[in-house]
Write a protein that holds these residues in place. Structure first.
Motif, PDB file in Angstrom:
ATOM      1  N   VAL A 144      49.124  39.487  45.004  1.00 61.52           N
ATOM      2  CA  VAL A 144      48.734  38.092  45.169  1.00 61.52           C
ATOM      3  C   VAL A 144      49.643  37.267  44.277  1.00 61.52           C
ATOM      4  N   ARG A 145      50.476  36.440  44.916  1.00 61.18           N
ATOM      5  CA  ARG A 145      51.351  35.536  44.165  1.00 61.18           C
ATOM      6  C   ARG A 145      50.758  34.155  44.204  1.00 61.18           C
ATOM      7  N   VAL A 146      50.677  33.528  43.044  1.00 59.07           N
ATOM      8  CA  VAL A 146      50.060  32.208  42.918  1.00 59.07           C
ATOM      9  C   VAL A 146      51.028  31.300  42.185  1.00 59.07           C
ATOM     10  N   TRP A 147      51.145  30.066  42.666  1.00 64.83           N
ATOM     11  CA  TRP A 147      51.968  29.080  41.969  1.00 64.83           C
ATOM     12  C   TRP A 147      51.287  27.723  42.070  1.00 64.83           C
ATOM     13  N   PRO A 148      51.421  26.932  41.011  1.00 64.69           N
ATOM     14  CA  PRO A 148      50.767  25.621  41.001  1.00 64.69           C
ATOM     15  C   PRO A 148      51.532  24.597  41.828  1.00 64.69           C
ATOM     16  N   GLY A 149      50.836  23.507  42.128  1.00 68.81           N
ATOM     17  CA  GLY A 149      51.501  22.372  42.764  1.00 68.81           C
ATOM     18  C   GLY A 149      52.360  21.668  41.717  1.00 68.81           C
ATOM     19  N   PRO A 150      53.101  20.648  42.114  1.00 68.76           N
ATOM     20  CA  PRO A 150      53.970  19.936  41.171  1.00 68.76           C
ATOM     21  C   PRO A 150      53.175  19.346  40.002  1.00 68.76           C
ATOM     22  N   GLY A 151      53.632  19.609  38.801  1.00 67.56           N
ATOM     23  CA  GLY A 151      53.026  19.048  37.592  1.00 67.56           C
ATOM     24  C   GLY A 151      51.696  19.661  37.205  1.00 67.56           C
ATOM     25  N   ALA A 152      51.269  20.739  37.862  1.00 67.64           N
ATOM     26  CA  ALA A 152      49.977  21.368  37.541  1.00 67.64           C
ATOM     27  C   ALA A 152      50.209  22.668  36.771  1.00 67.64           C
ATOM     28  N   ARG A 153      49.154  23.140  36.146  1.00 68.74           N
ATOM     29  CA  ARG A 153      49.204  24.413  35.410  1.00 68.74           C
ATOM     30  C   ARG A 153      48.164  25.350  35.994  1.00 68.74           C
ATOM     31  N   VAL A 154      48.375  26.637  35.828  1.00 71.96           N
ATOM     32  CA  VAL A 154      47.460  27.649  36.355  1.00 71.96           C
ATOM     33  C   VAL A 154      46.988  28.525  35.207  1.00 71.96           C
ATOM     34  N   ASP A 155      45.682  28.744  35.136  1.00 79.61           N
ATOM     35  CA  ASP A 155      45.112  29.646  34.145  1.00 79.61           C
ATOM     36  C   ASP A 155      45.087  31.054  34.750  1.00 79.61           C
ATOM     37  N   PRO A 156      45.936  31.965  34.276  1.00 81.40           N
ATOM     38  CA  PRO A 156      46.005  33.313  34.872  1.00 81.40           C
ATOM     39  C   PRO A 156      44.670  34.065  34.825  1.00 81.40           C
ATOM     40  N   ASP A 157      43.883  33.852  33.782  1.00 84.13           N
ATOM     41  CA  ASP A 157      42.595  34.546  33.695  1.00 84.13           C
ATOM     42  C   ASP A 157      41.642  34.095  34.806  1.00 84.13           C
ATOM     43  N   ARG A 158      41.641  32.799  35.104  1.00 81.16           N
ATOM     44  CA  ARG A 158      40.788  32.305  36.198  1.00 81.16           C
ATOM     45  C   ARG A 158      41.281  32.820  37.540  1.00 81.16           C
ATOM     46  N   VAL A 159      42.601  32.902  37.709  1.00 83.60           N
ATOM     47  CA  VAL A 159      43.154  33.443  38.956  1.00 83.60           C
ATOM     48  C   VAL A 159      42.701  34.884  39.132  1.00 83.60           C
ATOM     49  N   ARG A 160      42.844  35.689  38.086  1.00 84.47           N
ATOM     50  CA  ARG A 160      42.441  37.105  38.169  1.00 84.47           C
ATOM     51  C   ARG A 160      40.947  37.242  38.453  1.00 84.47           C
ATOM     52  N   ALA A 161      40.130  36.407  37.837  1.00 79.12           N
ATOM     53  CA  ALA A 161      38.680  36.465  38.070  1.00 79.12           C
ATOM     54  C   ALA A 161      38.350  36.145  39.529  1.00 79.12           C
ATOM     55  N   ILE A 162      39.011  35.154  40.093  1.00 76.39           N
ATOM     56  CA  ILE A 162      38.754  34.791  41.492  1.00 76.39           C
ATOM     57  C   ILE A 162      39.249  35.886  42.425  1.00 76.39           C
ATOM     58  N   VAL A 163      40.435  36.430  42.153  1.00 83.93           N
ATOM     59  CA  VAL A 163      40.964  37.510  42.985  1.00 83.93           C
ATOM     60  C   VAL A 163      40.042  38.719  42.911  1.00 83.93           C
ATOM     61  N   ARG A 164      39.577  39.055  41.715  1.00 81.03           N
ATOM     62  CA  ARG A 164      38.677  40.197  41.556  1.00 81.03           C
ATOM     63  C   ARG A 164      37.387  39.990  42.353  1.00 81.03           C
ATOM     64  N   ALA A 165      36.877  38.760  42.348  1.00 85.55           N
ATOM     65  CA  ALA A 165      35.628  38.469  43.052  1.00 85.55           C
ATOM     66  C   ALA A 165      35.807  38.432  44.570  1.00 85.55           C
ATOM     67  N   MET A 166      36.988  38.085  45.045  1.00 85.89           N
ATOM     68  CA  MET A 166      37.172  37.891  46.488  1.00 85.89           C
ATOM     69  C   MET A 166      37.855  39.058  47.193  1.00 85.89           C
ATOM     70  N   CYS A 167      38.442  39.996  46.454  1.00 87.37           N
ATOM     71  CA  CYS A 167      39.073  41.148  47.091  1.00 87.37           C
ATOM     72  C   CYS A 167      38.006  42.176  47.455  1.00 87.37           C
ATOM     73  N   PRO A 168      38.260  42.961  48.494  1.00 89.64           N
ATOM     74  CA  PRO A 168      37.317  44.035  48.826  1.00 89.64           C
ATOM     75  C   PRO A 168      37.167  44.998  47.644  1.00 89.64           C
ATOM     76  N   VAL A 169      36.014  45.599  47.539  1.00 90.36           N
ATOM     77  CA  VAL A 169      35.703  46.464  46.393  1.00 90.36           C
ATOM     78  C   VAL A 169      36.675  47.633  46.282  1.00 90.36           C
ATOM     79  N   HIS A 170      37.082  48.214  47.400  1.00 89.74           N
ATOM     80  CA  HIS A 170      37.945  49.401  47.368  1.00 89.74           C
ATOM     81  C   HIS A 170      39.406  49.068  47.082  1.00 89.74           C
ATOM     82  N   THR A 171      39.724  47.795  46.914  1.00 92.25           N
ATOM     83  CA  THR A 171      41.115  47.371  46.768  1.00 92.25           C
ATOM     84  C   THR A 171      41.393  46.864  45.357  1.00 92.25           C
ATOM     85  N   ALA A 172      42.457  47.385  44.772  1.00 96.29           N
ATOM     86  CA  ALA A 172      42.930  46.865  43.492  1.00 96.29           C
ATOM     87  C   ALA A 172      44.129  45.968  43.778  1.00 96.29           C
ATOM     88  N   CYS A 173      44.049  44.721  43.402  1.00 96.82           N
ATOM     89  CA  CYS A 173      45.121  43.767  43.689  1.00 96.82           C
ATOM     90  C   CYS A 173      45.906  43.468  42.417  1.00 96.82           C
TER      91      CYS A 173
END
Length: 187
Positions: A144-173
């Motif tokens: 999962v590649r994530v990039w912010p819009g112009p002038g925005a910042r991304v919190d990697p921990d929040r990204v990982r938490a959302i990916v962990r919550a939304m990926c299927p259980v049997h899948t490590a992303c």
């Protein structure tokens, strides 16, 4: 959540005007019913506007969290109100796409306002033959590649938490947070 009285809110159905003629000129009856009108006016206003409470696009802001709990939508008070409203309005659609590339990309965009792409498939396989050999190990984990819009910042921990919550259980992303959109040479 609480509905508070609005000072000076008139009743659409004043009780004093509905009393029999005997009480129309009675000062005590008119003052008493005027007090009831003050108490009942917010109730009537809420009931008159009840359909708008169930529409996340126009529901009162303090009602939105409760509405989100009804449909299992993510509701973070740190999000802008418009994003919270969209999350509730699109909750059913996002539940339908949960565990898919589209669901993950849309969930990240909605929750964090970021752009994302998902590569790889997680290695899911099946067979019509009972007792068949296990499928080979997947070639790679989904990325999962994530990039912010112009002038925005991304919190990697929040990204990982959302990916962990939304990926299927049997899948490590795997998650990569990029400073800008991926280029062809970075793939």
């Amino acid at each position: 959540m609480s509905r508070a009285a609005v000072p000076g809110l008139p009743s659409r159905y004043p009780i004093g005007g509905q009393l029999p003629a005997l009480y129309a000129d009675d000062d005590l009856a008119q003052r008493f019913t005027a007090g009831l009108d003050t108490v009942l006016a917010p109730v009537f206003a809420t009931l008159d506007n009840l359909p708008s409470y169930f529409d996340p696009r126009v529901a009162p802001a303090d009602f939105l969290a409760w509405l989100a709990s009804w449909v299992g939508a993510a509701d973070d008070p740190r999000w802008p109100l418009a994003a919270r409203r969209e999350a509730v309005a699109r909750a059913v659609e996002l539940h339908r796409w949960r565990g898919t590339r589209r669901g993950l990309v849309e969930g990240l965009r909605l929750a964090l306002g970021v752009h994302a792409e998902v590569t790889g498939d997680g290695g899911a396989a099946w067979s019509r033959t009972a007792g068949a050999d296990l499928p080979p190990k997947p070639s790679s984990e989904p990325l999962v590649r994530v990039w912010p819009g112009p002038g925005a910042r991304v919190d990697p921990d929040r990204v990982r938490a959302i990916v962990r919550a939304m990926c299927p259980v049997h899948t490590a992303c795997r998650v990569e947070v990029l400073p800008g959109p991926p280029t062809d040479e970075g793939r």
